[in-house]
Design a protein around this motif. Structure first.
Motif, PDB file in Angstrom:
ATOM      1  N   ARG A   1     -75.000  -9.897 -34.213  1.00 24.32           N
ATOM      2  CA  ARG A   1     -74.527 -11.275 -34.344  1.00 24.32           C
ATOM      3  C   ARG A   1     -73.646 -11.429 -35.586  1.00 24.32           C
ATOM      4  NH1 ARG A   1     -78.240 -14.935 -31.994  1.00 24.32           N
ATOM      5  NH2 ARG A   1     -76.834 -16.587 -32.727  1.00 24.32           N
ATOM      6  N   PHE A   2     -74.064 -10.833 -36.697  1.00 24.25           N
ATOM      7  CA  PHE A   2     -73.317 -10.900 -37.948  1.00 24.25           C
ATOM      8  C   PHE A   2     -73.205  -9.491 -38.535  1.00 24.25           C
ATOM      9  CE2 PHE A   2     -74.875 -15.183 -37.395  1.00 24.25           C
ATOM     10  CZ  PHE A   2     -73.841 -15.977 -37.852  1.00 24.25           C
ATOM     11  N   PRO A   3     -72.342  -8.648 -37.978  1.00 22.89           N
ATOM     12  CA  PRO A   3     -72.219  -7.286 -38.501  1.00 22.89           C
ATOM     13  C   PRO A   3     -71.600  -7.285 -39.894  1.00 22.89           C
ATOM     14  CG  PRO A   3     -70.517  -7.718 -36.868  1.00 22.89           C
ATOM     15  CD  PRO A   3     -71.436  -8.903 -36.846  1.00 22.89           C
ATOM     16  N   LYS A   4     -72.148  -6.439 -40.757  1.00 26.40           N
ATOM     17  CA  LYS A   4     -71.622  -6.310 -42.124  1.00 26.40           C
ATOM     18  C   LYS A   4     -71.556  -4.840 -42.503  1.00 26.40           C
ATOM     19  CE  LYS A   4     -72.158  -7.702 -46.916  1.00 26.40           C
ATOM     20  NZ  LYS A   4     -72.064  -6.309 -47.417  1.00 26.40           N
ATOM     21  N   ALA A   5     -70.419  -4.437 -43.013  1.00 24.05           N
ATOM     22  CA  ALA A   5     -70.195  -3.036 -43.367  1.00 24.05           C
ATOM     23  C   ALA A   5     -70.305  -2.844 -44.877  1.00 24.05           C
ATOM     24  CB  ALA A   5     -68.820  -2.580 -42.881  1.00 24.05           C
ATOM     25  N   THR A   6     -70.773  -1.669 -45.252  1.00 23.44           N
ATOM     26  CA  THR A   6     -70.725  -1.227 -46.652  1.00 23.44           C
ATOM     27  C   THR A   6     -70.001   0.111 -46.675  1.00 23.44           C
ATOM     28  OG1 THR A   6     -72.888  -0.148 -46.450  1.00 23.44           O
ATOM     29  CG2 THR A   6     -72.869  -2.404 -47.281  1.00 23.44           C
ATOM     30  N   VAL A   7     -69.164   0.317 -47.690  1.00 20.80           N
ATOM     31  CA  VAL A   7     -68.363   1.534 -47.807  1.00 20.80           C
ATOM     32  C   VAL A   7     -68.792   2.274 -49.068  1.00 20.80           C
ATOM     33  CG1 VAL A   7     -66.043   2.504 -47.947  1.00 20.80           C
ATOM     34  CG2 VAL A   7     -66.436   0.401 -46.632  1.00 20.80           C
ATOM     35  N   GLU A   8     -69.163   3.535 -48.890  1.00 24.18           N
ATOM     36  CA  GLU A   8     -69.644   4.359 -50.004  1.00 24.18           C
ATOM     37  C   GLU A   8     -68.774   5.609 -50.108  1.00 24.18           C
ATOM     38  OE1 GLU A   8     -73.645   6.955 -51.157  1.00 24.18           O
ATOM     39  OE2 GLU A   8     -73.650   5.580 -49.431  1.00 24.18           O
ATOM     40  N   LYS A   9     -68.304   5.907 -51.312  1.00 26.15           N
ATOM     41  CA  LYS A   9     -67.481   7.101 -51.516  1.00 26.15           C
ATOM     42  C   LYS A   9     -68.373   8.331 -51.615  1.00 26.15           C
ATOM     43  CE  LYS A   9     -63.677   8.928 -54.290  1.00 26.15           C
ATOM     44  NZ  LYS A   9     -62.934   9.277 -53.069  1.00 26.15           N
ATOM     45  N   THR A  10     -68.005   9.400 -50.915  1.00 25.75           N
ATOM     46  CA  THR A  10     -68.750  10.661 -50.929  1.00 25.75           C
ATOM     47  C   THR A  10     -67.807  11.804 -51.294  1.00 25.75           C
ATOM     48  OG1 THR A  10     -68.325  11.099 -48.574  1.00 25.75           O
ATOM     49  CG2 THR A  10     -70.268   9.773 -49.114  1.00 25.75           C
ATOM     50  N   ARG A  11     -68.375  12.998 -51.418  1.00 26.03           N
ATOM     51  CA  ARG A  11     -67.537  14.155 -51.744  1.00 26.03           C
ATOM     52  C   ARG A  11     -66.566  14.487 -50.625  1.00 26.03           C
ATOM     53  NH1 ARG A  11     -71.751  18.719 -53.413  1.00 26.03           N
ATOM     54  NH2 ARG A  11     -72.732  17.827 -51.542  1.00 26.03           N
TER      55      ARG A  11
ATOM     56  N   GLU B   1     -78.526   0.914 -37.000  1.00 20.88           N
ATOM     57  CA  GLU B   1     -77.315   0.830 -37.796  1.00 20.88           C
ATOM     58  C   GLU B   1     -76.310   1.870 -37.320  1.00 20.88           C
ATOM     59  OE1 GLU B   1     -78.639   1.553 -41.788  1.00 20.88           O
ATOM     60  OE2 GLU B   1     -78.871   3.713 -41.468  1.00 20.88           O
ATOM     61  N   ALA B   2     -75.038   1.606 -37.559  1.00 19.24           N
ATOM     62  CA  ALA B   2     -73.968   2.538 -37.198  1.00 19.24           C
ATOM     63  C   ALA B   2     -73.490   3.253 -38.456  1.00 19.24           C
ATOM     64  CB  ALA B   2     -72.820   1.798 -36.533  1.00 19.24           C
ATOM     65  N   LEU B   3     -73.426   4.586 -38.386  1.00 18.83           N
ATOM     66  CA  LEU B   3     -72.995   5.403 -39.519  1.00 18.83           C
ATOM     67  C   LEU B   3     -71.707   6.123 -39.144  1.00 18.83           C
ATOM     68  CD1 LEU B   3     -76.456   6.979 -40.464  1.00 18.83           C
ATOM     69  CD2 LEU B   3     -75.399   4.930 -41.431  1.00 18.83           C
ATOM     70  N   ILE B   4     -70.665   5.915 -39.937  1.00 21.70           N
ATOM     71  CA  ILE B   4     -69.371   6.548 -39.677  1.00 21.70           C
ATOM     72  C   ILE B   4     -68.901   7.238 -40.947  1.00 21.70           C
ATOM     73  CG2 ILE B   4     -66.963   6.187 -39.008  1.00 21.70           C
ATOM     74  CD1 ILE B   4     -69.350   3.447 -38.150  1.00 21.70           C
ATOM     75  N   GLY B   5     -68.517   8.508 -40.822  1.00 22.55           N
ATOM     76  CA  GLY B   5     -67.977   9.265 -41.950  1.00 22.55           C
ATOM     77  C   GLY B   5     -66.495   9.501 -41.769  1.00 22.55           C
ATOM     78  N   THR B   6     -65.714   9.354 -42.845  1.00 23.03           N
ATOM     79  CA  THR B   6     -64.274   9.602 -42.793  1.00 23.03           C
ATOM     80  C   THR B   6     -63.874  10.534 -43.929  1.00 23.03           C
ATOM     81  OG1 THR B   6     -63.549   7.792 -44.240  1.00 23.03           O
ATOM     82  CG2 THR B   6     -63.987   7.232 -41.940  1.00 23.03           C
ATOM     83  N   ASP B   7     -62.679  11.133 -43.797  1.00 21.72           N
ATOM     84  CA  ASP B   7     -62.140  11.925 -44.897  1.00 21.72           C
ATOM     85  C   ASP B   7     -61.428  10.985 -45.875  1.00 21.72           C
ATOM     86  OD1 ASP B   7     -59.689  11.269 -43.800  1.00 21.72           O
ATOM     87  OD2 ASP B   7     -59.371  13.233 -42.872  1.00 21.72           O
ATOM     88  N   PRO B   8     -60.909  11.497 -47.003  1.00 22.34           N
ATOM     89  CA  PRO B   8     -60.269  10.605 -48.000  1.00 22.34           C
ATOM     90  C   PRO B   8     -59.095   9.801 -47.461  1.00 22.34           C
ATOM     91  CG  PRO B   8     -60.767  12.738 -48.978  1.00 22.34           C
ATOM     92  CD  PRO B   8     -61.063  12.868 -47.512  1.00 22.34           C
ATOM     93  N   SER B   9     -58.444  10.286 -46.415  1.00 26.25           N
ATOM     94  CA  SER B   9     -57.309   9.556 -45.852  1.00 26.25           C
ATOM     95  C   SER B   9     -57.736   8.494 -44.834  1.00 26.25           C
ATOM     96  CB  SER B   9     -56.334  10.540 -45.194  1.00 26.25           C
ATOM     97  OG  SER B   9     -56.945  11.157 -44.062  1.00 26.25           O
ATOM     98  N   GLY B  10     -59.010   8.446 -44.493  1.00 27.85           N
ATOM     99  CA  GLY B  10     -59.510   7.465 -43.535  1.00 27.85           C
ATOM    100  C   GLY B  10     -59.653   7.994 -42.128  1.00 27.85           C
ATOM    101  N   LYS B  11     -59.452   9.286 -41.929  1.00 23.68           N
ATOM    102  CA  LYS B  11     -59.604   9.868 -40.597  1.00 23.68           C
ATOM    103  C   LYS B  11     -61.081  10.093 -40.288  1.00 23.68           C
ATOM    104  CE  LYS B  11     -58.035  13.715 -37.711  1.00 23.68           C
ATOM    105  NZ  LYS B  11     -57.251  14.980 -37.667  1.00 23.68           N
ATOM    106  N   MET B  12     -61.512   9.695 -39.091  1.00 20.51           N
ATOM    107  CA  MET B  12     -62.920   9.775 -38.725  1.00 20.51           C
ATOM    108  C   MET B  12     -63.405  11.211 -38.640  1.00 20.51           C
ATOM    109  SD  MET B  12     -65.388  10.077 -36.112  1.00 20.51           S
ATOM    110  CE  MET B  12     -64.489   9.924 -34.582  1.00 20.51           C
TER     111      MET B  12
END
Length: 338
Positions: free
Chosen positions: A279-289, A312-323
């Protein structure tokens, strides 16, 4: 609504509306009134299965019709005694169908939502009027069943004759009281929404609001307000003796700043599936190695995380934002199936 309340509602409905149907119908209505909650078992097959099946297919009008036919079938196939009166299966089917539809109507009044029109539409219907475990509804149904039973026992002791089917009057009063209670909830829910929509929050106007029922009191509501930059949690009281609502008491959680990682996460298959339910999705963005980790939860994820199963949905990306990776997982702060 929890299965126990659904069972009580089905039994009350049987006493009030179908008091003279065959005895087998009582069992059939109890089964029909609770069978939709079999989708709870999907949690034991993982968070993806839970998100797919919970409150979806089994809580549709089509499933209600199929379940009613399935539950009525044993009545048609069973052997009847030589002295048993021949009974038409139609009254049994109608009673079973009524119990199944009552289950759906009670769940629509809650906040989780049900896919009533599947497979035509995947839209979830949720009115937010009553809590998942509503103590008032539970008390009303128990009183409608137990008080006439105790009264009947007393009447038998003093030799008084019963007029009409036992428990019909009490069950009818209980159903009528439950309906009036839900109507009261509807009115108070509208008042809570109006109060939240008429305020500003940290200088911003509401874009979306919702008020969720508290189990213990129909006058207390837990509200969520979405503005352009944040989500706000509020506690609001409505009614003649309620204190004025102060939006400055809201607990504010700010949305993340726009980024390529966030844009990529929103476009993943996992996130799209999650957005259909949340109903009210909220994302948090965490920087990783390796880049960034984006976690999407249904806000407020801290309020009742220990009271049920939450995904919860977990999505990992590279530094450029590619999934790089995507998955659905159990919220670490919530209960998990065992």
């Amino acid at each position: 609504m929890d299965p126990f309340t659904h069972a009580l509602a089905s039994y009350t409905l049987k006493r009030a509306a179908f008091p003279r149907v065959p005895r087998f119908t009582t069992t059939a209505m109890l089964v029909a009134g609770t069978i939709s909650d079999l989708d709870l078992l999907s949690a034991y097959f993982g968070p993806s299965a839970f998100l797919t099946f919970y409150r979806t297919y089994c809580h549709s009008l089509l499933a209600a019709l199929l379940f009613s036919l399935l539950v009525t079938l044993p009545f048609l196939l069973r052997r009847r005694g030589p002295t048993e009166i021949q009974t038409s299966p139609l009254p049994v089917f109608l009673a079973v169908l009524a119990a199944t539809v009552l289950h759906l109507l009670m769940d629509v009044c809650q906040s989780a939502g049900v896919e009533l029109l599947w497979p035509i539409s995947a839209r979830r219907f949720a009115l937010d009027w009553v809590a998942h475990l509503d103590l008032w509804i539970l008390g009303i149904l128990l009183a409608g069943i137990l008080l006439p039973t105790l009264s009947g026992l007393v009447s038998e002791e003093i030799g008084a004759k019963s007029k009409g089917p036992r428990g019909k009057v009490g069950a009818s009063i209980a159903l009528a009281t439950m309906i009036l209670y839900i109507v009261l909830r509807f009115v108070l829910h509208g008042n809570a929404l109006a109060a939240m929509e008429s305020r500003t929050y940290r200088g911003e106007t509401p874009r979306k609001v919702a008020a969720f029922a508290e189990s213990g009191s129909p006058f207390r509501w837990h509200g969520i307000v979405e503005t352009e930059s944040a989500l706000h949690e509020v506690e609001i009281e409505v009614g003649p003796a309620a204190a004025p609502f102060d939006p400055d008491t809201a607990v504010t959680s700010y949305k993340p700043e726009p980024s390529s990682a966030l844009d990529a996460a929103r476009d993943t298959a996992v996130a799209r599936r999650f957005f259909q339910v949340a109903r009210f999705p909220k994302a948090t963005v965490e920087k990783t190695r390796e880049g960034f980790k984006v976690t999407v939860r249904d806000f407020p994820y801290a309020r009742d995380a220990s009271s049920g199963w939450r995904v919860e949905a977990l999505i990992g990306t590279d530094p450029s934002g590619k999934m790089r990776s995507q998955e659905l997982a159990w919220d670490r702060g919530s209960q998990q199936p065992r």
